[in-house]
Scaffold this motif. Structure first.
Motif, PDB file in Angstrom:
ATOM      1  N   GLN A   4       0.832  -1.204   0.000  1.00  0.00           N
ATOM      2  CA  GLN A   4       0.000   0.000   0.000  1.00  0.00           C
ATOM      3  C   GLN A   4       0.868   1.255   0.000  1.00  0.00           C
ATOM      4  O   GLN A   4       0.610   2.214  -0.743  1.00  0.00           O
ATOM      5  CB  GLN A   4      -0.919  -0.007   1.224  1.00  0.00           C
ATOM      6  CG  GLN A   4      -1.869   1.177   1.286  1.00  0.00           C
ATOM      7  CD  GLN A   4      -2.605   1.226   2.614  1.00  0.00           C
ATOM      8  OE1 GLN A   4      -2.010   1.481   3.649  1.00  0.00           O
ATOM      9  NE2 GLN A   4      -3.898   0.958   2.577  1.00  0.00           N
ATOM     10  N   LEU A   5       1.902   1.252   0.821  1.00  0.00           N
ATOM     11  CA  LEU A   5       2.807   2.397   0.880  1.00  0.00           C
ATOM     12  C   LEU A   5       3.555   2.572  -0.442  1.00  0.00           C
ATOM     13  O   LEU A   5       3.696   3.696  -0.945  1.00  0.00           O
ATOM     14  CB  LEU A   5       3.792   2.211   2.032  1.00  0.00           C
ATOM     15  CG  LEU A   5       4.869   3.291   2.223  1.00  0.00           C
ATOM     16  CD1 LEU A   5       4.252   4.670   2.334  1.00  0.00           C
ATOM     17  CD2 LEU A   5       5.702   2.973   3.458  1.00  0.00           C
ATOM     18  N   SER A   8       1.688   4.342  -3.116  1.00  0.00           N
ATOM     19  CA  SER A   8       1.491   5.775  -2.909  1.00  0.00           C
ATOM     20  C   SER A   8       2.693   6.604  -3.352  1.00  0.00           C
ATOM     21  O   SER A   8       2.640   7.830  -3.327  1.00  0.00           O
ATOM     22  CB  SER A   8       1.196   6.049  -1.428  1.00  0.00           C
ATOM     23  OG  SER A   8       2.357   5.856  -0.644  1.00  0.00           O
ATOM     24  N   LEU A  33      12.607   2.059   2.165  1.00  0.00           N
ATOM     25  CA  LEU A  33      11.412   2.135   2.999  1.00  0.00           C
ATOM     26  C   LEU A  33      11.549   1.387   4.321  1.00  0.00           C
ATOM     27  O   LEU A  33      11.183   1.922   5.378  1.00  0.00           O
ATOM     28  CB  LEU A  33      10.186   1.636   2.231  1.00  0.00           C
ATOM     29  CG  LEU A  33       9.650   2.577   1.156  1.00  0.00           C
ATOM     30  CD1 LEU A  33       8.445   1.947   0.447  1.00  0.00           C
ATOM     31  CD2 LEU A  33       9.270   3.928   1.746  1.00  0.00           C
ATOM     32  N   LEU A  37      11.103   3.136   7.984  1.00  0.00           N
ATOM     33  CA  LEU A  37      10.129   2.599   8.936  1.00  0.00           C
ATOM     34  C   LEU A  37      10.821   2.130  10.208  1.00  0.00           C
ATOM     35  O   LEU A  37      10.318   2.327  11.316  1.00  0.00           O
ATOM     36  CB  LEU A  37       9.347   1.446   8.305  1.00  0.00           C
ATOM     37  CG  LEU A  37       8.382   1.829   7.177  1.00  0.00           C
ATOM     38  CD1 LEU A  37       7.888   0.586   6.448  1.00  0.00           C
ATOM     39  CD2 LEU A  37       7.201   2.636   7.724  1.00  0.00           C
ATOM     40  N   ALA A  65       0.366  11.193   0.392  1.00  0.00           N
ATOM     41  CA  ALA A  65       0.447   9.765   0.093  1.00  0.00           C
ATOM     42  C   ALA A  65      -0.772   9.245  -0.660  1.00  0.00           C
ATOM     43  O   ALA A  65      -0.975   8.039  -0.760  1.00  0.00           O
ATOM     44  CB  ALA A  65       0.626   8.962   1.387  1.00  0.00           C
ATOM     45  N   VAL A 120       6.201   9.069   3.509  1.00  0.00           N
ATOM     46  CA  VAL A 120       6.020   8.065   4.565  1.00  0.00           C
ATOM     47  C   VAL A 120       5.264   8.671   5.748  1.00  0.00           C
ATOM     48  O   VAL A 120       4.351   8.051   6.301  1.00  0.00           O
ATOM     49  CB  VAL A 120       7.376   7.503   5.018  1.00  0.00           C
ATOM     50  CG1 VAL A 120       7.214   6.633   6.266  1.00  0.00           C
ATOM     51  CG2 VAL A 120       8.016   6.683   3.897  1.00  0.00           C
ATOM     52  N   TRP A 123       1.634   9.082   4.774  1.00  0.00           N
ATOM     53  CA  TRP A 123       0.956   7.782   4.807  1.00  0.00           C
ATOM     54  C   TRP A 123       0.702   7.342   6.244  1.00  0.00           C
ATOM     55  O   TRP A 123      -0.382   6.861   6.588  1.00  0.00           O
ATOM     56  CB  TRP A 123       1.823   6.759   4.073  1.00  0.00           C
ATOM     57  CG  TRP A 123       1.265   5.366   4.112  1.00  0.00           C
ATOM     58  CD1 TRP A 123       0.339   4.822   3.281  1.00  0.00           C
ATOM     59  CD2 TRP A 123       1.600   4.335   5.051  1.00  0.00           C
ATOM     60  NE1 TRP A 123       0.072   3.515   3.635  1.00  0.00           N
ATOM     61  CE2 TRP A 123       0.833   3.194   4.719  1.00  0.00           C
ATOM     62  CE3 TRP A 123       2.483   4.270   6.129  1.00  0.00           C
ATOM     63  CZ2 TRP A 123       0.916   2.006   5.434  1.00  0.00           C
ATOM     64  CZ3 TRP A 123       2.567   3.078   6.842  1.00  0.00           C
ATOM     65  CH2 TRP A 123       1.797   1.959   6.498  1.00  0.00           C
ATOM     66  N   LEU A 124       1.709   7.523   7.098  1.00  0.00           N
ATOM     67  CA  LEU A 124       1.568   7.129   8.497  1.00  0.00           C
ATOM     68  C   LEU A 124       0.508   7.977   9.197  1.00  0.00           C
ATOM     69  O   LEU A 124      -0.269   7.468  10.013  1.00  0.00           O
ATOM     70  CB  LEU A 124       2.920   7.270   9.201  1.00  0.00           C
ATOM     71  CG  LEU A 124       3.048   6.711  10.621  1.00  0.00           C
ATOM     72  CD1 LEU A 124       2.710   5.230  10.651  1.00  0.00           C
ATOM     73  CD2 LEU A 124       4.452   6.958  11.161  1.00  0.00           C
ATOM     74  N   GLN A 127      -2.850   6.600   8.496  1.00  0.00           N
ATOM     75  CA  GLN A 127      -3.127   5.371   9.233  1.00  0.00           C
ATOM     76  C   GLN A 127      -3.421   5.643  10.711  1.00  0.00           C
ATOM     77  O   GLN A 127      -4.279   5.004  11.313  1.00  0.00           O
ATOM     78  CB  GLN A 127      -1.930   4.404   9.157  1.00  0.00           C
ATOM     79  CG  GLN A 127      -1.425   4.111   7.755  1.00  0.00           C
ATOM     80  CD  GLN A 127      -2.493   3.567   6.836  1.00  0.00           C
ATOM     81  OE1 GLN A 127      -3.205   2.641   7.192  1.00  0.00           O
ATOM     82  NE2 GLN A 127      -2.605   4.155   5.658  1.00  0.00           N
ATOM     83  N   ALA A 179       3.688  -2.349   9.554  1.00  0.00           N
ATOM     84  CA  ALA A 179       4.316  -1.924   8.299  1.00  0.00           C
ATOM     85  C   ALA A 179       5.731  -2.459   8.189  1.00  0.00           C
ATOM     86  O   ALA A 179       6.149  -2.949   7.135  1.00  0.00           O
ATOM     87  CB  ALA A 179       4.315  -0.399   8.205  1.00  0.00           C
TER      88      ALA A 179
END
Length: 210
Positions: A4-5, A8, A33, A37, A65, A120, A123-124, A127, A179
């Motif tokens: 998913q990440l 994006s 990535l 993370l 994202a 990132v 995106w985070l 979430q 993740a």
């Protein structure tokens, strides 16, 4: 989660913007990535680091994202994020990542990290604080974005009930754990494979001593 990440990230646009081969860029993105993370996870494991990261997420609810073009990415912001995530160990992380595919990859990774970091965080943020559920900061009002002076350069959360802060920290750590686990094939940082080796050799040893 890692798929998913990856979806994006406008990898081909990034490759064109930095003048690199698209395939090499895709490989470097996939290698970078897990390191980002892992660095965020290491920060989130400390109480002060988790609060600073939550505040930063409040400032990155920007939809970056969700299909933004590469010219919308603030690379200077990305440099600050990378510096705060890895501290003085940025070069060691870059060199370890580059060592996977040869010395030319190191320079590519160094270009990519400040481009990937804002994506990132965006995106985070989606979430953790923008998911539209009862546990998100957006839904509960537990965090007010836009306050200055956070260690990640993105603001501080307002004072909130202890339980609310604990809930958000737990959500943050769980999302990062999921993740990172999907990126390395395991929920633990002691994973196997190339990405797991990076996390074990670099993040586990260098960041673990911070």
């Amino acid at each position: 989660m890692i798929d998913q990440l990856l979806r994006s990230i406008p990898t081909d646009q990034i490759a064109e913007a930095i003048g690199e081969d698209p395939q090499a860029t895709r490989q470097a993105v996939k290698a970078s990535l897990p390191a980002l993370l892992g660095g965020l996870t290491a920060n989130a494991e400390r109480a002060d680091g988790a609060q600073s990261l939550l505040a930063a997420l409040g400032r990155h609810q920007d939809g970056l994202a969700e299909g933004a073009s590469v010219d919308q990415i603030d690379v200077q912001d990305g440099e600050k994020i990378v510096g705060h995530v890895f501290g003085g160990n940025t070069d060691a992380v870059v060199n370890q990542l580059g060592g996977m595919s040869g010395p030319q990859t190191s320079s590519l990774v160094r270009k990519l990290l400040p481009i990937l970091a804002p994506i990132v965080l965006s995106w985070l943020a989606k979430q953790v604080v923008g998911g539209g559920g009862g546990g998100s900061a957006a839904a509960t009002g537990r965090q007010a974005p836009g306050q200055p002076d956070g260690p990640l350069g993105q603001g501080r959360p307002e004072a909130s009930p202890e339980q609310g802060s604990t809930d958000l920290t737990s959500v943050l750590q769980d999302v990062l754990g999921s993740a990172l686990g999907s990126a390395t094939g395991t929920r633990s940082s002691g994973s196997s494979g190339s990405s797991g080796g990076i996390l074990s050799d670099v993040l586990g040893s260098i960041l673990g001593r911070r």
